[in-house]
Design a protein around this motif. Structure first.
Motif, PDB file in Angstrom:
ATOM      1  N   CYS A   1       8.591  -4.733   4.687  1.00  0.00           N
ATOM      2  CA  CYS A   1       8.670  -3.866   5.569  1.00  0.00           C
ATOM      3  C   CYS A   1       8.041  -2.625   5.482  1.00  0.00           C
ATOM      4  O   CYS A   1       8.666  -1.849   4.363  1.00  0.00           O
ATOM      5  CB  CYS A   1      10.257  -3.852   6.111  1.00  0.00           C
ATOM      6  SG  CYS A   1      10.480  -2.593   7.440  1.00  0.00           S
ATOM      7  N   PRO A   2       7.287  -2.082   6.400  1.00  0.00           N
ATOM      8  CA  PRO A   2       6.477  -0.838   6.000  1.00  0.00           C
ATOM      9  C   PRO A   2       7.393   0.453   6.281  1.00  0.00           C
ATOM     10  O   PRO A   2       7.163   1.454   5.498  1.00  0.00           O
ATOM     11  CB  PRO A   2       5.315  -0.793   7.078  1.00  0.00           C
ATOM     12  CG  PRO A   2       5.867  -1.562   8.055  1.00  0.00           C
ATOM     13  CD  PRO A   2       6.648  -2.642   7.470  1.00  0.00           C
ATOM     14  N   PRO A  18       0.902  -1.353  -0.038  1.00  0.00           N
ATOM     15  CA  PRO A  18       0.005  -0.033  -0.219  1.00  0.00           C
ATOM     16  C   PRO A  18       0.849   1.252  -0.104  1.00  0.00           C
ATOM     17  O   PRO A  18       0.773   1.885   1.167  1.00  0.00           O
ATOM     18  CB  PRO A  18      -0.926  -0.105   1.167  1.00  0.00           C
ATOM     19  CG  PRO A  18       0.042  -0.957   2.303  1.00  0.00           C
ATOM     20  CD  PRO A  18       0.694  -2.029   1.230  1.00  0.00           C
ATOM     21  N   LEU A  19       1.592   1.440  -1.189  1.00  0.00           N
ATOM     22  CA  LEU A  19       2.461   2.769  -1.384  1.00  0.00           C
ATOM     23  C   LEU A  19       1.666   3.660  -2.221  1.00  0.00           C
ATOM     24  O   LEU A  19       1.104   3.517  -3.078  1.00  0.00           O
ATOM     25  CB  LEU A  19       3.863   2.290  -1.792  1.00  0.00           C
ATOM     26  CG  LEU A  19       4.546   1.207  -0.826  1.00  0.00           C
ATOM     27  CD1 LEU A  19       5.473   0.451  -1.415  1.00  0.00           C
ATOM     28  CD2 LEU A  19       4.836   1.777   0.450  1.00  0.00           C
ATOM     29  N   GLY A  32       6.613  -6.552  13.453  1.00  0.00           N
ATOM     30  CA  GLY A  32       6.241  -7.933  13.288  1.00  0.00           C
ATOM     31  C   GLY A  32       5.803  -8.339  11.695  1.00  0.00           C
ATOM     32  O   GLY A  32       5.634  -9.685  11.540  1.00  0.00           O
ATOM     33  N   VAL A  33       5.647  -7.233  10.936  1.00  0.00           N
ATOM     34  CA  VAL A  33       5.267  -7.426   9.501  1.00  0.00           C
ATOM     35  C   VAL A  33       6.603  -8.562   8.777  1.00  0.00           C
ATOM     36  O   VAL A  33       6.199  -9.477   8.136  1.00  0.00           O
ATOM     37  CB  VAL A  33       5.158  -6.353   8.519  1.00  0.00           C
ATOM     38  CG1 VAL A  33       5.046  -6.530   7.113  1.00  0.00           C
ATOM     39  CG2 VAL A  33       3.919  -5.303   9.150  1.00  0.00           C
ATOM     40  N   CYS A  34       7.689  -8.198   9.196  1.00  0.00           N
ATOM     41  CA  CYS A  34       8.658  -9.164   8.459  1.00  0.00           C
ATOM     42  C   CYS A  34       8.558 -10.488   9.075  1.00  0.00           C
ATOM     43  O   CYS A  34       8.607 -11.571   8.279  1.00  0.00           O
ATOM     44  CB  CYS A  34      10.197  -8.625   8.760  1.00  0.00           C
ATOM     45  SG  CYS A  34      10.321  -8.664  10.737  1.00  0.00           S
ATOM     46  N   ALA A  35       8.191 -10.787  10.482  1.00  0.00           N
ATOM     47  CA  ALA A  35       8.220 -11.929  11.064  1.00  0.00           C
ATOM     48  C   ALA A  35       6.993 -12.738  10.236  1.00  0.00           C
ATOM     49  O   ALA A  35       7.005 -14.145   9.874  1.00  0.00           O
ATOM     50  CB  ALA A  35       7.771 -11.998  12.626  1.00  0.00           C
ATOM     51  N   ASN A  74      16.124   1.882  13.297  1.00  0.00           N
ATOM     52  CA  ASN A  74      14.951   2.044  12.659  1.00  0.00           C
ATOM     53  C   ASN A  74      13.890   1.041  12.755  1.00  0.00           C
ATOM     54  O   ASN A  74      12.646   1.546  12.999  1.00  0.00           O
ATOM     55  CB  ASN A  74      15.311   2.258  11.174  1.00  0.00           C
ATOM     56  CG  ASN A  74      15.833   3.493  10.718  1.00  0.00           C
ATOM     57  OD1 ASN A  74      15.782   4.483  11.649  1.00  0.00           O
ATOM     58  ND2 ASN A  74      16.708   3.506   9.755  1.00  0.00           N
ATOM     59  N   CYS A  75      14.261  -0.025  13.215  1.00  0.00           N
ATOM     60  CA  CYS A  75      13.201  -1.178  13.572  1.00  0.00           C
ATOM     61  C   CYS A  75      12.235  -0.819  14.560  1.00  0.00           C
ATOM     62  O   CYS A  75      12.448  -0.513  15.612  1.00  0.00           O
ATOM     63  CB  CYS A  75      13.817  -2.481  13.722  1.00  0.00           C
ATOM     64  SG  CYS A  75      12.452  -3.876  13.992  1.00  0.00           S
ATOM     65  N   ILE A  76      10.876  -1.052  14.314  1.00  0.00           N
ATOM     66  CA  ILE A  76       9.911  -0.466  15.456  1.00  0.00           C
ATOM     67  C   ILE A  76       9.317  -1.685  15.944  1.00  0.00           C
ATOM     68  O   ILE A  76       8.298  -1.649  16.919  1.00  0.00           O
ATOM     69  CB  ILE A  76       8.648   0.229  14.785  1.00  0.00           C
ATOM     70  CG1 ILE A  76       8.028  -0.355  13.832  1.00  0.00           C
ATOM     71  CG2 ILE A  76       9.428   1.908  14.322  1.00  0.00           C
ATOM     72  CD1 ILE A  76       6.772   0.806  12.995  1.00  0.00           C
TER      73      ILE A  76
END
Length: 389
Positions: free
Chosen positions: A372-373, A53-54, A333-336, A328-330
């Motif tokens: 990764c968003p 969604p970009l 959990g999207v990557c996981a 920068n990682c927040i």
């Protein structure tokens, strides 16, 4: 499919001006011999690239202006039953579709031109007995039931496959997280490439395909989502997605280095040499970008030519791998959730959540980087490889 691919129409187009793009598409259709009224009475489904969604200016997804020009072009050629269907990264759900349609500017564009958008999240099994790596696919229903598929792709580099164009765009007909399962089932790039060729060849065998590539503004570097926009000024059209990709890889200076294209060439699905590819309109040389940036994950000629020694462990040792940008990682959990091998966990690091990648389980599919968003997944290159290169 015939051993000799149909022609590719290539045209210079430097701006997202609706009327100019529409005129370009008309001229290309004439070059390719597409007759007036060709799509009348047929179910035509547009397969865009809405990977994430970009916003349109990110150059990662189908540009709304380009889409409206394609819709008007198809209607001029008789299409009166038009539908847009896509399965983006992540869950294949109505909520995901609505988010992508809205954020990518597709919803607004569709409302302006009266284009129907698909919200049906059903999928059907499709068999392909001629497959080499895969003979059965699960395909989203609108694509499976189409008479004509308009493969509306964006010209991009890709961290795994080097090129994302017409052939790779069809990976988006696999529903939702099943794409992650495909990555897990075909972890090595050569066999993953064969699977993608099987998928495209299956769709070509059962449907009429019209591939249209938006290369006005492409994406270079860490595509398909984390790269940077690059003005190329090209539009490509072909009735054969394999032929289109052979031209596209040459336009961005990647000729002969894209594994999917090489797999297609070995099967006789497109000419082995660029000189054997009929290109109409502008020449490839006149539009070639000589300094198009490769993905950071690219191993260059060294890794591509490295013998498969020690069971592939040598190439695995040298290959670039994804790495979490700790600053920068927040910890979203999207990557996981997107990791095919569940090689990523979210852990507490210095009082905050952060993704951690297991090196031994990582298959270097770069799904984590793709989805990764906030682009907090970087590529780590082996220091020895840097010295060699």
């Amino acid at each position: 499919m015939a051993a000799t691919s149909p022609a590719v129409a290539l045209s210079r187009a430097e701006t997202y001006d609706h009327d100019r793009i529409l005129d370009t598409l008309r001229r290309q259709a004439q070059m390719l011999g597409i007759p007036a009224g060709h799509f009348a009475g047929r179910r035509v489904v547009i397969k865009p690239n809405l990977v994430a969604p970009l916003k349109p200016d990110a150059a990662a997804t189908t540009h709304p202006v380009f889409l409206t020009a394609v819709v008007d072009f198809l209607r001029e050629y008789g299409a009166d039953d038009l539908l847009l269907a896509e399965s983006p990264g992540g869950l294949y759900s109505e909520a995901t579709l609505r988010m992508n349609y809205k954020n990518c500017g597709i919803l607004e564009a569709a409302e302006k031109c009266g284009l129907r958008l698909n919200y049906d999240t059903d999928a059907v099994p499709v068999q392909y007995g001629d497959g080499i790596a895969c003979r059965s696919f699960h395909v989203i229903r609108p694509i499976a039931e189409a008479d004509v598929i308009v493969d509306l792709c964006r010209l991009k580099s890709h961290s795994l496959t080097r090129l994302s164009c017409a052939v790779k765009n069809f990976f988006g007909v696999i529903p939702g997280v099943e794409k992650f399962e495909m990555h897990s089932a075909y972890p090595a790039l050569p066999v993953f490439s064969e699977m993608i060729v099987d998928l495209c060849a299956m769709l070509c065998a059962s449907h009429e395909i019209l591939a249209i590539c938006d290369g006005i503004t492409a994406m270079e570097g860490n595509g398909p989502t984390g790269g940077t926009p690059r003005d190329v000024g090209a539009v490509l059209m072909s009735r054969d997605p394999f032929a289109l990709d052979a031209a596209a890889e040459a336009v961005i200076g990647f000729a002969g280095t894209v594994s999917i294209n090489e797999a297609a060439r070995k099967r006789g699905l497109c000419p082995k040499e660029l000189s054997g590819l009929p290109v109409l309109g502008d020449s490839i040389d006149s539009l070639t970008v000589k300094d198009f940036r490769e993905p950071d994950a690219s191993g260059g000629k060294f890794l591509r030519n490295l013998p498969d020694m020690f069971g592939g462990r040598l190439a695995n040792f040298f290959s670039p791998r994804p790495e979490i940008d700790k600053e920068n990682c927040i910890g979203c959990g999207v990557c996981a959730k997107s990791c095919p091998r569940h090689a990523i966990v979210i852990a507490q690091k210095q009082g905050r959540k952060q993704a951690v990648i297991s090196r031994k389980d990582c298959i270097r599919c770069y799904c984590c980087q793709e989805l990764c968003p906030i682009h907090a997944v970087k590529i780590h290159k082996n220091p020895i490889f840097k010295i060699i290169r």
